[in-house]
Design an enzyme around this catalytic site. Structure first.
Site, mmCIF file in Angstrom:
data_model
loop_
_atom_site.group_PDB
_atom_site.id
_atom_site.type_symbol
_atom_site.label_atom_id
_atom_site.label_comp_id
_atom_site.label_asym_id
_atom_site.label_seq_id
_atom_site.Cartn_x
_atom_site.Cartn_y
_atom_site.Cartn_z
ATOM 1 N N LYS B 64 0.863 -1.179 0.000
ATOM 2 C CA LYS B 64 0.000 0.000 0.000
ATOM 3 C C LYS B 64 0.899 1.228 0.000
ATOM 4 O O LYS B 64 1.974 1.213 0.593
ATOM 5 C CB LYS B 64 -0.893 -0.031 1.257
ATOM 6 C CG LYS B 64 -1.835 1.157 1.396
ATOM 7 C CD LYS B 64 -2.995 1.097 0.430
ATOM 8 C CE LYS B 64 -3.706 2.433 0.302
ATOM 9 N NZ LYS B 64 -4.527 2.523 -0.919
ATOM 10 N N CYS B 149 -1.597 10.082 -8.065
ATOM 11 C CA CYS B 149 -2.782 10.411 -7.281
ATOM 12 C C CYS B 149 -3.354 11.729 -7.758
ATOM 13 O O CYS B 149 -2.737 12.776 -7.617
ATOM 14 C CB CYS B 149 -2.459 10.551 -5.816
ATOM 15 S SG CYS B 149 -0.780 10.098 -5.435
#
Ligand code: FAD
Ligand code: FAD
Ligand code: FMN
Ligand code: FMN
Ligand code: FES
Ligand code: FES
Lengths: 267, 340, 340, 267
Positions: B64, B149
């Protein structure tokens, strides 16, 4: 009782009316789901190709040996396909997952507040209690839209668990929401000095109401939540539940699905 | 369906025995046990999978995304399903560098597979801090730098879409990192080849393609977006054709640049498509949610398929796509471009 | 599945009788009988559908893209299926302006529905020629200008991806066209809002969003791309989340600009999602291949769903999306952005 | 005999070995497919959601009244699902589509060259001919990989249609490709002054060989092609077939699927 992923086949798919159905699955061997507690769940997925990617979460209604049963309502893509499954068709099961309700306690009356497909955890709690001779310490409050929305009532009768029913159209029990009956019962318990706790599962608006009533009466209130889940075992972080405390979220699949009402950062 | 007989197509060469297929392969300076890795955000920090699968059967895994400080993630709902895909807006929730190195890394290091630490910052300084701290931690084989992102404030979107910014950011991180850096690009960039070239020139060891594509879904009954942040990232088989195209574009334009391909891999055949398009290794993301043993199953399928097709080594598959023969009567003279 | 009971979610307001729903609506200066149209390239020139469906039940249709001269299209294979989508590289095969106006337009004109003529050129001159010839032809309600073809040589790709070029091209076509121009944008552009704004400022009446997304698929057995031109355009439900997001982005950034939304619409609910995201009308493409009566069925579904949700007019649905309430306890303070 | 789209249900799904199956569908009413000629086809799609978007093309094997039957092999996503269909399951049918083979002709011997799932059009041609008393004017040349690849042979026997078989593994008939037997037969016809034509359907490499042999012997050679199709009725332009002439392509679904060998721009 660690979770496993295994293959099973549909043993029976029983339509209960109102779009509800109970789906019984059978694996090749005894499965770890047989050890599931009330409130624990499985992730289910059929052999339906690439269209529906992720499995869906279902509370365990009953499990023993190789078999497990869930109760669902034909609603979205997944449950509509499940509604149409026929004996012999394959499903992949992962479970048992999550943390369930506490054991029935001879000293405490469990007020089981159920709405719609939220029945299974409370159904299992009542069965476990009845098996332990504690049926008298279980009371069901069960609400739905209409007569068809209330299923498996005969089981509670057989176990000797008292049931208060409510339907929005008044076709069975009192007219209105099931939560209307909860507050007077809590008043009564307070007046009688009776130890009670509330265990509830159902649509979020119902749980919001149950929580407020439970908190207002200062009784332990445990809510079994149904958040969107992709994995069910703590990996995708999709099933966040807003809580009070240092961290703003906990996870429905691994920290729950049962949460204490006080903990929830809810209205 | 599951009972249908397998009727294989014409094999290119006589098949091999599956155990003679060699899955160990090179990826830039790395030696991987297998070209199949678990993708970032879809495997957490690995532990949860130990109950379901043999983690040593993986070529590696990407964690992650890690940021300098812990992050709590986005409001809910965070996920929903779409046709052959899913949207997510988890919000890069993670334990932060310190807790990661202390609590998660030792477990990963002991697995003996390639450990890719996915990381991101919110500005140059935090990216560089991450690269320094994580790139120096023992047991980290690759830093996978997520510049994709679309949500980070302060011009964050430019990291992933403006080549010069990506170049500067990559160079700064490469300079402080003890581990090679693979930059994970966003498909939302208009010019994927330009982005790949920019980070390559800045010293990136390779690129990961692709991250999720920005998408949206609406619940018409509540009239609300199905994701609280309105938009989410689309993953799964729906995006596979787009991911394959981007891998092929970059592999064709920048031969020699190691590419880690991903997007919608659910089977050994999917993985082989990525290798043939030019990826040197492949990550598997969304598939892990439904099936915690997905990477292991897909690895077995890849091995069997490579055997059937006579591909003894991964390198025999990588970038092995054959163009349509222009001389064939099936072709008009002017080919090579497409339109609807 | 087909026999499963319909259990409806909570209605926002008491339902209406379906026949009281008014599907007639405005789209810029146009009055449409319904907001649902057949999409370009998926309905040819309409005739083939007359055997299967009532064409008068459509709000309109967009023709296969027309160029000044006939085109023969690309080598084969031209199509293949992917998860919840398909790739195509037809190559803009069409009969050319002259044959279109002579042989195809009269049939369309007589239907009494909105006729959108999709067109393209290979350079400025041919675009302008098309706009002049087609924009002046009787029976043409809208010229839908396709600047999305990623294949056309001579810098064609810039038409669809560089705002200034699109602006100049649009302006030139608007000046010579007798019919309003709706510019069809490509999702391959990095900045969809910038593109929409550029063509709006150049005088486009509206925009169509989205054309296909460039993708690829590989047949691992032959080691060839499944499409002879290597890349093809991805359509179908797979791209719906991306299409919805782009419609919402443009509708939010440029309120008032008419948007024709499309991408993966297979049901009335899909169409309503596009309306709620901000589209004033919706086109239906790939769905027509499997089901020549798709637009008619989807129209009936849309009507029933609008009735159930108490939406009497199309305008009640358009851009009616409600944001997630920030005050709700379900929200953390900082919302509004997303990341994976 | 214009095409229509209609719903049907699986009446029978018979597995023939080697992954082959014949699927019989029944509609509510007599369907236009009953008028299909040999070589015409239907587009079929099951209730399989959004994953597989487009229907698949199948030659009509037989059709009468409400019923129609196709022959297929479980290969890709669609045919594998069809292989698993059970009686009662729904399918959407569009057809009849395309232009078929010419009628059997008392003056001409039809040499029917079939490979794999290319059998249906030739099977129907033989049946139609037999019904018209022309079985003697039909000869089947049928090739496959192995014994299992040759199906429905009993029908030809029953109709009195001579069959030359070939398998790649030699398990039935001659070893090798079916096309090997075609050239000598054409030589023989030429020597005898017999009027023959070749009708063929099967995998493309086989058709390429049949075409070359037919052209070399200057007999009429009609090939039934199987191009990828999205729509089947002339709209998507996906099924282009390369031809000689002013226009480089014609369409398999509307101009074919049967094409004259001379017309094809093939090797
Ligand atoms: C721990 C846990 C236990 C659960 N136990 C059960 C169970 O025992 N039985 C059961 O039927 N479901 C149960 N659910 C809910 C179930 O997993 C979801 O409803 C699931 O989304 C259904 O899948 P679907 O594909 O049919 O609907 P989806 O396509 O996933 O859902 C479409 C939309 O409909 C909403 N929705 C789904 N079902 C309903 C409904 N019945 N009423 C109103 N809205 C709905 C969903 O929130 C979603 O927004 C449980 C969920 C969790 C997390
Ligand atoms: C006019 C026409 C008539 C047809 N008639 C028949 C018929 O009667 N019976 C029948 O079974 N098929 C027939 N086909 C072929 C069939 O439509 C295609 O094979 C279809 O793609 C099968 O769908 P699928 O989803 O199983 O495979 P897909 O997923 O569509 O195919 C995957 C890949 O496999 C290839 N492929 C598909 N089937 C085979 C096979 N058997 N052997 C080798 N490669 C294959 C395809 O070309 C494709 O590249 C016909 C096609 C046409 C155009
Ligand atoms: C729930 C979820 C969380 C993700 N988190 C991250 C992340 O933290 N960092 C990152 O680089 N990519 C992240 N991704 C993207 C995946 O690593 C991968 O690039 C993408 O999902 C496409 O692959 P797939 O289709 O196999 O899932 C995430 C994806 C999903 C679905
Ligand atoms: C086979 C095919 C041909 C197409 N041809 C055109 C075209 O000529 N001009 C155009 O603007 N769009 C063309 N499109 C794009 C569609 O109009 C539409 O924008 C796209 O397919 C997305 O919608 P859908 O998912 O409903 O198909 C074509 C699409 C397909 C599938
Ligand atoms: S469902 Fe994936 S983390 Fe809870
Ligand atoms: S299959 Fe669509 S035109 Fe032939």
């Amino acid at each position: 009782m660690t979770a496993a992923q295994f293959e099973a086949r549909v043993a029976a798919n029983t339509r209960l009316g109102g779009g509800y159905f109970s789906l019984e699955l059978e694996a090749e061997e005894p499965t770890p789901v047989a050890a599931a507690r009330p409130g624990q769940f499985v992730m289910l997925r059929g052999a339906w190709g690439r269209e529906l990617l992720n499995p869906r979460a279902f509370s365990v209604l009953h499990a023993e040996g190789k078999r497990l049963t869930i109760l669902a309502k034909a609603y979205g893509q997944g449950t509509r396909r499940m509604w149409a499954l026929r004996p012999g068709e394959p499903m992949t099961v992962t479970g048992p997952l999550g943390v369930g309700f506490p054991d029935p306690d001879p000293e405490i009356t469990d007020l089981l507040v159920a709405g719609g497909v939220g029945l299974p955890p409370l159904h299992m709690q009542a069965r476990v209690a009845a098996a332990a001779g504690l049926a008298g310490k279980q009371e069901l409050f069960y609400g739905g839209r209409d007569r068809e929305d209330l299923v498996l009532l005969a089981d509670f009768e057989r176990w000797g668990v008292a049931a208060t029913l409510a339907t929005e159209d008044g076709s069975v029990g009192v007219r209105g929401y099931v939560t209307t009956a909860l507050a007077p019962r809590l008043e009564q318990a307070r007046a009688a000095g009776e130890r009670v706790r509330v265990l509830s599962c159902g649509p979020t608006p119902m749980l919001v109401a149950v929580r407020q009533i439970g908190l207002a009466h200062e009784v332990q209130t445990l809510l079994c939540l149904e958040e969107n889940m992709a994995c069910g075992f703590g990996v995708c972080l999709g099933c966040a539940v807003p809580v009070h405390g240092v961290k703003p979220y906990r996870y429905c699949c691994t920290d729950g699905p049962v949460f204490d009402a006080r903990e929830l950062r809810w209205p | 369906m599951s009972g249908a007989p397998r009727t294989s197509g014409p094999a290119l060469v006589p098949g091999l025995l599956p155990h003679t297929v060699e899955l160990g392969c090179e990826f830039g300076p790395l030696l991987l046990k297998s070209p199949l890795l678990a993708a970032s955000g879809c495997f957490a920090y690995g532990q949860q999978f130990a109950a379901f699968t043999d983690l040593r059967a993986l070529g590696g895994l990407s964690t992650k995304g890690i940021s300098p400080l812990p992050r709590h993630g986005n409001p809910l709902p965070r996920i929903c399903e779409t046709a052959a895909g899913m949207l997510n807006s988890i919000g890069l929730e993670n334990v932060g560098v310190e807790a990661f190195v202390r609590d998660k890394l030792p477990f990963l290091r002991d697995l003996g597979i390639s450990v890719w630490v996915n990381f991101f910052g919110t500005d140059f300084a935090t990216y560089i801090e991450c690269a320094r701290l994580l790139g120096g931690a023992p047991g980290v084989d690759v830093l996978e730098m997520n510049i994709s992102c679309p949500n980070i404030k302060q011009g964050g979107i430019e990291f992933g879409t403006v080549p010069e910014v990506a170049h500067r950011l990559t160079r700064a991180c490469v300079e402080v990192s003890g581990a090679p850096i693979v930059v994970k690009l966003t498909p939302n960039a208009g010019d994927i080849v330009g982005m790949a070239d920019a980070v390559r020139q800045a010293g990136a060891m390779g690129v990961s393609l692709i991250n999720t594509i920005t998408g949206m879904a609406i619940d018409v009954r509540s009239r609300r977006p199905r994701i609280a942040t309105t938009y989410g990232g689309l993953s799964g088989p729906a995006i596979k054709p787009i991911a394959l195209r981007m891998v092929h574009q970059v592999a064709t334009a920048l031969p020699g640049l190691p590419i880690c391909g991903m997007g919608g891999v659910l089977s050994g055949e999917d993985a082989l498509e990525f290798l043939m398009a030019g990826a040197g290794c492949v990550q598997i993301g969304t598939a892990n949610f439904a099936e915690p043993g997905a990477v292991q199953r897909i690895t077995a399928e890849l091995r069997a398929l490579m055997a059937e097709l006579g591909l003894r080594r991964v390198a025999d598959a990588v970038a092995s796509l054959r163009p349509w023969p222009l001389e064939a009567a099936y072709q008009t003279p002017a080919a090579g471009e497409f339109s609807t």
